[in-house]
Design a protein around this motif. Structure first.
Motif, PDB file in Angstrom:
ATOM      1  N   PRO A 240       0.839  -1.119  -0.059  1.00  0.00           N
ATOM      2  CA  PRO A 240      -0.151   0.019   0.103  1.00  0.00           C
ATOM      3  C   PRO A 240       0.817   1.065   0.008  1.00  0.00           C
ATOM      4  O   PRO A 240       1.970   1.167   0.433  1.00  0.00           O
ATOM      5  CB  PRO A 240      -0.713  -0.230   1.293  1.00  0.00           C
TER       6      PRO A 240
ATOM      7  N   PHE B  82       7.450  -7.693   7.320  1.00  0.00           N
ATOM      8  CA  PHE B  82       5.953  -8.198   6.734  1.00  0.00           C
ATOM      9  C   PHE B  82       6.361  -9.369   5.984  1.00  0.00           C
ATOM     10  O   PHE B  82       5.808 -10.443   6.032  1.00  0.00           O
ATOM     11  CB  PHE B  82       5.310  -7.188   6.128  1.00  0.00           C
TER      12      PHE B  82
ATOM     13  N   SER C 108       7.279 -12.403   8.035  1.00  0.00           N
ATOM     14  CA  SER C 108       6.200 -13.109   8.494  1.00  0.00           C
ATOM     15  C   SER C 108       5.270 -13.624   7.613  1.00  0.00           C
ATOM     16  O   SER C 108       4.720 -14.827   7.794  1.00  0.00           O
ATOM     17  CB  SER C 108       5.318 -11.765   9.447  1.00  0.00           C
ATOM     18  N   MET C 109       5.099 -13.145   6.385  1.00  0.00           N
ATOM     19  CA  MET C 109       4.409 -13.678   5.264  1.00  0.00           C
ATOM     20  C   MET C 109       5.019 -15.214   4.816  1.00  0.00           C
ATOM     21  O   MET C 109       4.356 -16.123   4.640  1.00  0.00           O
ATOM     22  CB  MET C 109       4.294 -12.872   4.205  1.00  0.00           C
TER      23      MET C 109
ATOM     24  N   LEU D  41       4.286 -17.660   7.357  1.00  0.00           N
ATOM     25  CA  LEU D  41       3.119 -18.007   7.246  1.00  0.00           C
ATOM     26  C   LEU D  41       2.803 -18.843   6.010  1.00  0.00           C
ATOM     27  O   LEU D  41       1.781 -19.432   5.769  1.00  0.00           O
ATOM     28  CB  LEU D  41       1.927 -16.845   7.251  1.00  0.00           C
TER      29      LEU D  41
ATOM     30  N   PHE E  31      -3.625 -24.331   8.837  1.00  0.00           N
ATOM     31  CA  PHE E  31      -3.856 -23.016   9.345  1.00  0.00           C
ATOM     32  C   PHE E  31      -4.569 -22.364   7.916  1.00  0.00           C
ATOM     33  O   PHE E  31      -5.312 -21.244   8.336  1.00  0.00           O
ATOM     34  CB  PHE E  31      -2.813 -22.245   9.918  1.00  0.00           C
TER      35      PHE E  31
ATOM     36  N   PRO F 214      -8.933 -10.873  11.999  1.00  0.00           N
ATOM     37  CA  PRO F 214      -7.245 -10.485  11.798  1.00  0.00           C
ATOM     38  C   PRO F 214      -7.181 -10.471  10.399  1.00  0.00           C
ATOM     39  O   PRO F 214      -7.357 -11.509   9.421  1.00  0.00           O
ATOM     40  CB  PRO F 214      -6.836 -11.738  12.605  1.00  0.00           C
ATOM     41  N   GLY F 215      -6.486  -9.335   9.985  1.00  0.00           N
ATOM     42  CA  GLY F 215      -6.025  -9.196   8.514  1.00  0.00           C
ATOM     43  C   GLY F 215      -7.120  -8.764   7.653  1.00  0.00           C
ATOM     44  O   GLY F 215      -6.817  -8.364   6.251  1.00  0.00           O
TER      45      GLY F 215
ATOM     46  N   SER G 278      -6.143  -4.843   6.354  1.00  0.00           N
ATOM     47  CA  SER G 278      -5.277  -4.658   5.209  1.00  0.00           C
ATOM     48  C   SER G 278      -5.752  -5.405   3.959  1.00  0.00           C
ATOM     49  O   SER G 278      -5.266  -4.756   2.751  1.00  0.00           O
ATOM     50  CB  SER G 278      -4.090  -5.497   5.714  1.00  0.00           C
TER      51      SER G 278
ATOM     52  N   PRO H 121      -0.207  -0.424   7.470  1.00  0.00           N
ATOM     53  CA  PRO H 121      -0.698  -1.484   6.516  1.00  0.00           C
ATOM     54  C   PRO H 121      -0.067  -2.747   7.264  1.00  0.00           C
ATOM     55  O   PRO H 121       1.014  -2.640   7.912  1.00  0.00           O
ATOM     56  CB  PRO H 121       0.462  -1.107   5.262  1.00  0.00           C
ATOM     57  N   ASN H 122      -0.627  -4.017   7.261  1.00  0.00           N
ATOM     58  CA  ASN H 122      -0.191  -5.202   7.742  1.00  0.00           C
ATOM     59  C   ASN H 122      -0.107  -5.062   9.257  1.00  0.00           C
ATOM     60  O   ASN H 122       0.836  -6.001   9.772  1.00  0.00           O
ATOM     61  CB  ASN H 122       1.135  -5.353   7.194  1.00  0.00           C
ATOM     62  N   SER H 123      -0.623  -4.090   9.906  1.00  0.00           N
ATOM     63  CA  SER H 123      -0.747  -4.074  11.167  1.00  0.00           C
ATOM     64  C   SER H 123      -1.120  -5.527  12.080  1.00  0.00           C
ATOM     65  O   SER H 123      -0.962  -5.618  13.090  1.00  0.00           O
ATOM     66  CB  SER H 123      -1.375  -2.900  11.752  1.00  0.00           C
ATOM     67  N   GLU H 124      -1.839  -6.084  11.325  1.00  0.00           N
ATOM     68  CA  GLU H 124      -2.448  -7.255  11.899  1.00  0.00           C
ATOM     69  C   GLU H 124      -1.471  -8.571  11.659  1.00  0.00           C
ATOM     70  O   GLU H 124      -2.004  -9.793  12.199  1.00  0.00           O
ATOM     71  CB  GLU H 124      -3.864  -7.385  11.327  1.00  0.00           C
ATOM     72  N   ASP H 125      -0.444  -8.515  11.031  1.00  0.00           N
ATOM     73  CA  ASP H 125       0.347  -9.593  10.762  1.00  0.00           C
ATOM     74  C   ASP H 125       0.770 -10.522  11.950  1.00  0.00           C
ATOM     75  O   ASP H 125       0.854 -11.639  12.065  1.00  0.00           O
ATOM     76  CB  ASP H 125       1.378  -9.285   9.562  1.00  0.00           C
TER      77      ASP H 125
ATOM     78  N   LEU I 211      -0.711 -10.584  14.870  1.00  0.00           N
ATOM     79  CA  LEU I 211      -1.742 -11.223  15.494  1.00  0.00           C
ATOM     80  C   LEU I 211      -1.964 -12.526  14.728  1.00  0.00           C
ATOM     81  O   LEU I 211      -2.215 -13.488  15.311  1.00  0.00           O
ATOM     82  CB  LEU I 211      -2.914 -10.120  15.031  1.00  0.00           C
ATOM     83  N   ILE I 212      -1.832 -12.439  13.277  1.00  0.00           N
ATOM     84  CA  ILE I 212      -2.135 -13.639  12.469  1.00  0.00           C
ATOM     85  C   ILE I 212      -0.831 -14.695  12.867  1.00  0.00           C
ATOM     86  O   ILE I 212      -1.154 -15.858  13.040  1.00  0.00           O
ATOM     87  CB  ILE I 212      -2.235 -13.397  10.978  1.00  0.00           C
TER      88      ILE I 212
END
Ligand SMILES: [Zn+2]
Ligand SMILES: [Zn+2]
Ligand SMILES: [Zn+2]
Ligand SMILES: [Zn+2]
Lengths: 415, 585
Positions: free
Chosen positions: A137, A153, A156-157, A160, A189, A250-251, A254, B300-304, B306-307
């Motif tokens: 974004p 990010f 972390s992705m 995931l 998940f 959650p999520g 975004s 942006p992605n503030s909830e990552d 959390l996930i």
């Protein structure tokens, strides 16, 4: 007493509520406030696009200067999400369900699991993926999305396994008591984010096959913005306020922003859609920056790409400009034209905030007057003139106080 | 087989007199004709609204001035005291207004299992001589004796064993201090001083408190967002409010006055464009700009995070929806939960809505459960109890009603008044609803004796008892089983009377087509009726209209000094009851 109401509450219902409150709870006066306006105020804003992801429906209301401009609705909300989660869990419990026809499978699924337990899974474990298009974004001058965050990010992705991990998928276990026999399900998940794709974003369904009342969230918001006058749109798009129980997923925030920026990137703010337009747009000779059709599947990630806002140029009006300059002297410039989501404390906190500040509402209904005349006593058309100074608009809050003159009153929005 | 206990519910007559719902659009309220014809119809206990007017007798009050039953719908509640159910301390209503409706001492419930938490020291208990007298030192934690949760799990410890509420309000989960509203204000003042031109004047001259430097991009929690927003709005209002600029004179236009507030906060005269003009002139309130002012931009992605936590820690780390409901903010994980301060309770007095007389008033002292005034309906109207007439064998105890087999029940009316009462009871011939059971009351009119001294009965008991015995033997002798006679009371005591009601339970099977009424057939054809038995449709509920008449003293209360005993007055009370007699098997 202050009542916070959805703006589309039918008058007979409102009448019944007021009757009940006045006769059974002895409130001397009742103020009516609309929940989207309050959600805006509880975000510290005067305008915004309030997206209320509720149980039965999602309501998108654009608020400009505390006044509701338009409302769009969709049935894609938490109830549907719950049903999709139920189907997902049931298929895991009883794989035969996948072979059954849809209505039969749904009926069978309801026998398998209790509603309460399914809702529990929704609130505890459901989440929303970032979507396929991972264009970051827009950067803000406030320096919110720093490069460092972006890197975090990505890592972390990666953890995931959303970005093409080939290792085994991480599992979570969900204990279920209402099925017989009780058991603990091992669920990948990523499976827990699939129901949200179907329920809220209508994944895999072409837009042309969707009815107006079942628009996925991002399209609903996009359409809502599209219908707004340009200047209101540019204010509202920088103030997207997600509220309601579903916004806690959650999520989701975004994701909505990601999808929206993709849409804006692809379509701009053009009302005309269709194959010809797409062809024209996608013609590499005419336009090189645009990506592929939205429905065609994954869109390649182009990191660091800026999302242009594609605002149409304003009709320049010299007086308007002068006024704007004037007001800027006093007030800092308004954030506009970019996509931005703002957290609100929600309508109820907004009501509490206004009560703390003793801001009067447009409709303040007096007990005696209500019991005497009912809704017939209200001034028509939401207009009311108090102390001959200013007349009321149908806005959320009262325009002029006028020393307690309540000889005439209005139901405001709800009249 | 589910057990079935016969029950009696009373309908409060206030339901009839409730004002008709206004018909929006038409100028007249709902026509009177339709509502009066409604009254004449038998009361249907299965009507959707019936649930809201039926109460067990124990739940009803009685107004001595209106001579009427009063239910929770026709009384007004008044709060006598607020108190904490845990420490039983009374909380003044002014404190409730300012501090909220929770105990602000040290009373907390476990966020996991809602058991009461206790404060304990983390230090090892002292040992040896006089250990029981030695006080333990801090730090202290809140402990759950039931599920052994401890506030240590969310990183919270306390310095003192008392005033936990205040201490807790200053610590975040994890142990970080909460930035208090006071510190926020200090910071705000500091900033406005920095930006203000001219020499800095320190008015109070006190600078002992360290000023916390706040981050304009701080991620606000709900509480600090609220306090920042409130401060921002107040500042905006204060800035624009001074007595200038306002068109009219008189009154108070400090901020907080509606005139000033509405002018700034609000808004709108005409169209959008005219408006912009007026806004520019008047300088309306602006929007919040940053976290200081309560603006919270979704990063942006503030909830990552959390996930990721959801994925790594799974189901067991998340809080259940029951646990979330007890919390004031959104708490997706167990680690977000905070101890729950006890909700205050109230003692309430109740007034009759019609005449405003007090019907029930509790003792103000919290430790007692006594009442100063309590006019319960139980003391004014006859109670009704139900039991089967045929003595049941123990194995038959919950035997369901057999369709089409006449079954007799004994209704016992017990009179609480010191005057004897005449009772009239009436029922429709069939129970309302799809499965109509036939009902016959064998003795619809009878008199119930006064609730006189128990001694009197004891003295009279001899003869009466013999009579009752005689009657029973006669009945048993006649047919080898109990047989009720029409028009006769079954049994009678000092202040009670039993009468027999006969029920022919309906068959739950769909009636054959040729027996159906025209309307039923029509419904079935349209597919509107399905033959399945819906929830509780198999329970036989008999609506009974009861009319009680008696003569009472009138002069009793208003100082009947000179007045003779002429003040006898005829009283009458009429109401619907519902008797749940059994389930059709
Ligand atoms: Zn009542
Ligand atoms: Zn307490
Ligand atoms: Zn516990
Ligand atoms: Zn009364």
């Amino acid at each position: 007493m202050t009542l916070i109401l959805p703006s589309a509450l039918p008058l007979p219902l409102l009448s019944t509520i007021l009757d009940t409150l006045f006769t059974n709870f002895q409130a001397p006066t009742i103020s009516l406030l609309s929940s989207p306006a309050l959600s805006t105020a509880a975000a510290g804003l005067r305008s915004g696009l309030v997206v209320d992801v509720g149980w039965r429906e999602t309501v998108v209301t654009s608020v400009y200067e505390y006044r509701e401009v338009q409302t769009l609705r969709s049935t894609r909300a938490t109830k549907l999400l719950g049903e999709e989660i139920l189907m997902m869990l049931s298929r895991l419990i009883n794989p035969e369900l996948s072979q059954m026809k849809n209505p039969d499978a749904r009926a069978a699924a309801r026998e398998l699991l209790s509603f309460e337990e399914c809702e529990e899974v929704v609130t505890r474990m459901a989440w929303c993926g970032p979507g396929q298009n991972k264009s970051p974004p827009e950067e803000h001058t406030d320096g919110l999305a720093s490069v460092k965050e972006e890197d975090e990010f990505r890592s972390s992705m990666r953890s995931l396994k959303i970005w093409g991990g080939t290792e085994t998928e991480p599992q979570v276990s969900i204990p279920l008591k209402s099925c017989s026999p009780p058991r603990t399900l091992e669920v990948a998940f990523s499976n827990l984010s699939d129901p949200c794709e179907d329920a809220l974003f209508a994944k895999g369904v072409p837009e042309s096959e969707l009815d107006d009342e079942e628009m996925p969230l991002h399209l609903l918001i996009y359409r809502s913005l599209l219908k707004l006058p340009t200047d209101v749109r540019s204010i509202c798009m920088a103030r997207i306020i997600l509220v309601g129980g579903g916004s806690k997923l959650p999520g989701l925030k975004s994701r909505v922003l990601n999808e929206l920026s993709t849409l804006v990137q692809q379509r701009g703010w053009n009302n005309v859609q269709g194959k010809a337009v797409e062809a024209y747009r996608n013609n590499p000779k005419l336009n090189k920056a645009r990506s592929r059709n939205f429905d065609d599947g994954p869109i390649p990630v182009t990191a660091g790409q800026e999302v242009p806002a594609y605002l149409q140029p304003h009709d320049e009006d010299p007086i308007e400009e002068a006024l704007r300059r004037e007001s800027r002297k006093r007030n800092p410039p308004m954030e506009e034209g970019s996509l931005r989501a703002i957290d609100s404390l929600g309508a109820w906190s907004g009501g509490s905030l206004l009560s703390h500040l003793k801001v009067p509402a447009v409709s303040v209904i007096d007990k005696d007057q209500w019991l005497q005349h009912g809704s017939l006593g209200a001034s028509r058309g939401g207009e009311i003139s108090v102390s001959s100074r200013q007349s009321m608009g149908p806005g959320a809050f009262k325009t002029a106080g006028g020393g307690g003159d309540r000889s005439s009153w209005t139901l405001g929005l709800w009249a | 087989m589910s057990t079935f206990t016969p029950y009696t519910y009373f309908q409060c007559p206030c339901t009839d007199s409730s004002p008709p719902v206004r018909n929006i659009g038409s100028d007249s309220p709902t026509s009177i004709h339709s509502s009066s014809s409604e009254d004449e119809k038998a009361f249907d206990p299965r009507a959707p609204r019936a649930n809201y007017s039926l109460y067990p007798l124990e739940h009803l009050l009685y107004c001595e001035d209106c001579h009427q039953i009063r239910c929770p719908r026709c009384v007004l509640d008044e709060i006598v005291t607020y108190y904490c159910p845990n420490c039983l301390f009374e909380v003044p209503s002014s404190t409730v207004k300012s501090e909220g409706t929770r105990c602000t001492r040290s009373c907390f419930q476990c966020p996991i299992c809602i058991a009461p938490l206790s404060v304990s020291s983390l230090e090892a208990p002292p040992e040896g001589l006089g250990a029981e007298h030695a006080s333990q030192g801090g730090p202290y934690v809140l402990n759950c004796p039931h599920c052994s949760w401890s506030s240590k799990e969310i990183g919270i410890q306390f310095d003192k064993p008392n005033g936990i509420f205040t201490q807790l309000s200053k610590i975040k989960n994890g142990g970080d201090p909460v930035i208090t509203a006071r510190e926020r204000r200090k910071d705000r003042e500091e900033r406005s001083r920095d930006s203000a031109p001219g020499p800095v004047t320190d008015e109070d001259g006190v600078q002992d408190e360290t000023v916390v430097k706040l981050d304009p991009n701080e991620v606000l929690d709900a509480e600090s967002q609220f306090s920042n927003l409130k401060a921002f709005y107040q500042a905006q209002l204060a800035e624009a409010s001074p007595a200038n600029a306002l068109g009219f004179s008189g009154g108070d236009y400090g901020y907080g006055s509606p005139g000033a507030l509405s002018r700034i906060m609000g808004l709108y005269t005409g169209g959008t464009y005219a408006d912009k003009k007026s806004k520019a002139k008047k300088g309306t309130m602006r929007e919040a700009q940053n976290a200081f002012e309560g603006l919270k931009i979704v990063a942006p992605n503030s909830e990552d995070a959390l996930i990721a936590k959801l994925q790594n820690e799974g189901w067991d780390a998340t809080s259940s929806s029951l646990q979330r409901d007890e919390q004031s903010t959104h708490t997706p994980f167990i680690s977000d939960l905070r101890p729950i301060a006890y909700l205050l309770r109230t003692k309430r007095s109740k007034r009759c809505k019609t005449c405003r007389h007090i019907l029930s008033k509790p003792e103000a002292k919290i430790q007692t459960t006594r009442f100063r005034i309590r006019l319960v309906a139980l003391n004014y109207i006859p109670s009704i109890s139900i039991k089967p007439l045929q003595p049941l064998l123990s194995t038959q105890l919950q035997a369901p009603l057999v369709p089409m087999k006449p079954t007799q029940f004994l209704l016992t009316f017990k009179n609480p008044l010191f005057e004897s009462v005449k009772v009239n009871i009436a029922t429709p011939a069939q129970t309302p609803g799809r499965f109509a059971s036939k009902i016959t009351i064998l003795c619809p009119q009878f008199e119930v004796g006064a609730n006189t001294d128990a001694w009197e009965e004891a003295l009279r008991d001899g003869s009466k008892g013999v009579e009752r015995e005689k009657r029973r033997t006669k009945a048993e002798a006649s047919e080898g089983q109990l047989q009720a006679e029409a028009g006769k009371v079954w049994e009678r005591g000092r202040n009670w009377v039993s009468v027999v009601v006969e029920v022919i339970p309906a068959s739950l099977k769909p009636s054959p087509d040729f027996l159906k009424t025209e309307a039923q057939r029509k419904l079935a054809e349209e597919g509107g009726e399905d033959d399945r038995v819906r929830e509780d449709e198999d329970v036989v509920e008999i609506p009974v209209f009861v009319r009680v008449e008696w003569e009472a003293d009138t002069g009793g209360e208003d100082g009947g000094l000179g007045k003779e005993k002429e003040g006898r007055e005829k009283r009458e009370l009429a109401y619907w009851c519902v008797l749940g007699v059994g389930r059709i098997g």
